[in-house]
Design an enzyme around this catalytic site. Structure first.
Site, mmCIF file in Angstrom:
data_model
loop_
_atom_site.group_PDB
_atom_site.id
_atom_site.type_symbol
_atom_site.label_atom_id
_atom_site.label_comp_id
_atom_site.label_asym_id
_atom_site.label_seq_id
_atom_site.Cartn_x
_atom_site.Cartn_y
_atom_site.Cartn_z
ATOM 1 N NE ARG A 1 32.151 22.040 3.675
ATOM 2 C CZ ARG A 1 31.841 23.144 4.349
ATOM 3 N NH1 ARG A 1 32.756 23.745 5.092
ATOM 4 N NH2 ARG A 1 30.630 23.652 4.257
ATOM 5 C CG HIS B 1 28.478 31.595 8.089
ATOM 6 N ND1 HIS B 1 27.710 30.595 8.653
ATOM 7 C CD2 HIS B 1 28.345 32.672 8.904
ATOM 8 C CE1 HIS B 1 27.144 31.056 9.773
ATOM 9 N NE2 HIS B 1 27.514 32.312 9.937
ATOM 10 N N GLY C 1 16.082 24.757 7.205
ATOM 11 C CA GLY C 1 17.260 23.898 7.297
ATOM 12 C C GLY C 1 18.407 24.464 8.099
HETATM 13 N N1 APR Z 1 15.503 19.601 4.913
HETATM 14 C C1 APR Z 1 15.447 20.641 5.793
HETATM 15 N N2 APR Z 1 16.183 20.699 6.928
HETATM 16 C C2 APR Z 1 16.987 19.647 7.174
HETATM 17 C C3 APR Z 1 17.104 18.531 6.312
HETATM 18 C C4 APR Z 1 16.307 18.537 5.140
HETATM 19 N N3 APR Z 1 16.342 17.513 4.266
HETATM 20 N N4 APR Z 1 18.002 17.664 6.861
HETATM 21 C C5 APR Z 1 18.428 18.225 8.017
HETATM 22 N N5 APR Z 1 17.816 19.406 8.217
HETATM 23 C C6 APR Z 1 17.965 20.352 9.338
HETATM 24 C C7 APR Z 1 18.439 19.740 10.631
HETATM 25 O O1 APR Z 1 17.344 19.205 11.369
HETATM 26 C C8 APR Z 1 19.049 20.948 11.336
HETATM 27 O O2 APR Z 1 18.070 21.682 12.062
HETATM 28 O O3 APR Z 1 18.960 21.279 8.969
HETATM 29 C C9 APR Z 1 19.561 21.808 10.164
HETATM 30 C C10 APR Z 1 21.057 21.753 9.993
HETATM 31 O O4 APR Z 1 21.640 22.351 11.125
HETATM 32 P P1 APR Z 1 23.234 22.486 11.173
HETATM 33 O O5 APR Z 1 23.847 21.204 10.746
HETATM 34 O O6 APR Z 1 23.567 23.058 12.524
HETATM 35 O O7 APR Z 1 23.583 23.533 10.040
HETATM 36 P P2 APR Z 1 23.455 25.110 10.115
HETATM 37 O O8 APR Z 1 22.327 25.530 11.017
HETATM 38 O O9 APR Z 1 23.442 25.626 8.724
HETATM 39 O O10 APR Z 1 24.854 25.540 10.805
HETATM 40 C C11 APR Z 1 25.090 26.935 10.915
HETATM 41 O O11 APR Z 1 27.308 26.451 11.722
HETATM 42 O O12 APR Z 1 29.231 25.275 11.539
HETATM 43 C C12 APR Z 1 28.649 26.470 11.258
HETATM 44 O O13 APR Z 1 29.278 27.933 9.555
HETATM 45 C C13 APR Z 1 28.638 26.722 9.781
HETATM 46 O O14 APR Z 1 26.946 27.853 8.483
HETATM 47 C C14 APR Z 1 27.163 26.831 9.452
HETATM 48 C C15 APR Z 1 26.551 27.205 10.790
#
Ligand code: APR
Length: 227
Positions: free
Chosen positions: A57, A105, A171
């Site tokens: 990563r 995190h 996001g």
């Molecule tokens: N623009 C905005 N949002 C987006 C885009 C985009 N181009 N593409 C995807 N998304 C959204 C998705 O719809 C989703 O709601 O971003 C979000 C990503 O969610 P996750 O994958 O769950 O990521 P996140 O919420 O940051 O996860 C939180 O989980 O695994 C742990 O520590 C890790 O910090 C992370 C935490």
């Protein structure tokens, strides 16, 4: 008195920079089990596998660039007080020009002693090698908050969210606590906007801009400045 804009971001804001999110199709947690690469038990069981996951990563981050959303939020600092509270471990907010960023995190570009969490080292985008030790002779580990570990910046982040005059959520699926609980720290009259192209996370009184981060942040800023 300048309005204080607090922006809570997740992996989705870095998606347009080419970095995988966690829970979208093809996301990181579809390719890897959290329990193999993102828990203290995983590191105790197989240090090499965990180091390799974060080395991959970090190498990918070295070639990624901040996107429009990162840059627009940084530019907003020229006229308003902006604080980023991010769940992301990438450095794209900083590289995009934001000067006040709280990483809930941890940070990919830092390593720390697996024994003394106070011993933190800037490593940029290079690998952490198996056998590489801190000054007290213990293996270096990624400076990342793994599942089941304390979130040291949580109180600082909650104090920041409490001073928000506007809360922007960009996001994040808001599925991971305690980070997700921060949205309850805002005062009742503080406007909340969610920017997400997918099923926006359940934030009851939030306005939703169902767009990608770049377009959504541009739209939010245009509306905000026109107020
Ligand atoms: N623009 C905005 N949002 C987006 C885009 C985009 N181009 N593409 C995807 N998304 C959204 C998705 O719809 C989703 O709601 O971003 C979000 C990503 O969610 P996750 O994958 O769950 O990521 P996140 O919420 O940051 O996860 C939180 O989980 O695994 C742990 O520590 C890790 O910090 C992370 C935490």
């Amino acid at each position: 008195m300048q309005r204080h804009i607090v922006v809570l971001t997740g992996a989705g804001i870095s998606a347009e920079s080419g970095l995988s999110t966690f829970r979208d199709n093809g996301g990181l947690w579809e390719q890897h089990s959290v329990y193999d690469v993102a828990t203290p038990e995983a590191f105790a069981r197989n240090q090499e596998l965990v180091l390799r996951f974060y080395n991959e990563r970090r190498r990918q981050l070295a070639t990624a660039q901040p996107n429009r959303a990162h840059r627009l939020l940084a530019e907003l600092e020229q006229s308003h007080r902006v604080t980023i509270v991010t769940q992301n471990v990438d450095d794209l907010h900083e590289r995009g020009g934001s000067s006040r960023v709280v990483h809930l995190h941890g940070e990919l570009t830092k390593a720390r002693s697996s024994f003394n969490p106070e011993l933190i080292y800037d490593i940029g985008y290079r690998d952490i090698q198996l056998g590489e030790q801190c000054e007290c002779g213990q293996q270096l580990r990624p400076h990342i908050v793994w599942f089941g570990e304390e979130v040291p910046m949580l109180q600082a982040a909650a104090d920041i969210v409490r001073t928000a005059d506007d809360l922007l959520i960009v996001g994040t699926s808001l599925q991971v606590y305690p980070a997700a609980g921060l949205i309850h720290e805002v005062e009742r009259d503080v406007p909340i906007t969610v920017i997400d192209p997918g099923e926006a996370p359940g934030v009851s009184r939030a306005r939703v801009i169902r767009k990608g981060a770049g377009e959504g942040v541009a739209e939010w800023i245009a509306n905000f400045l026109a107020r």
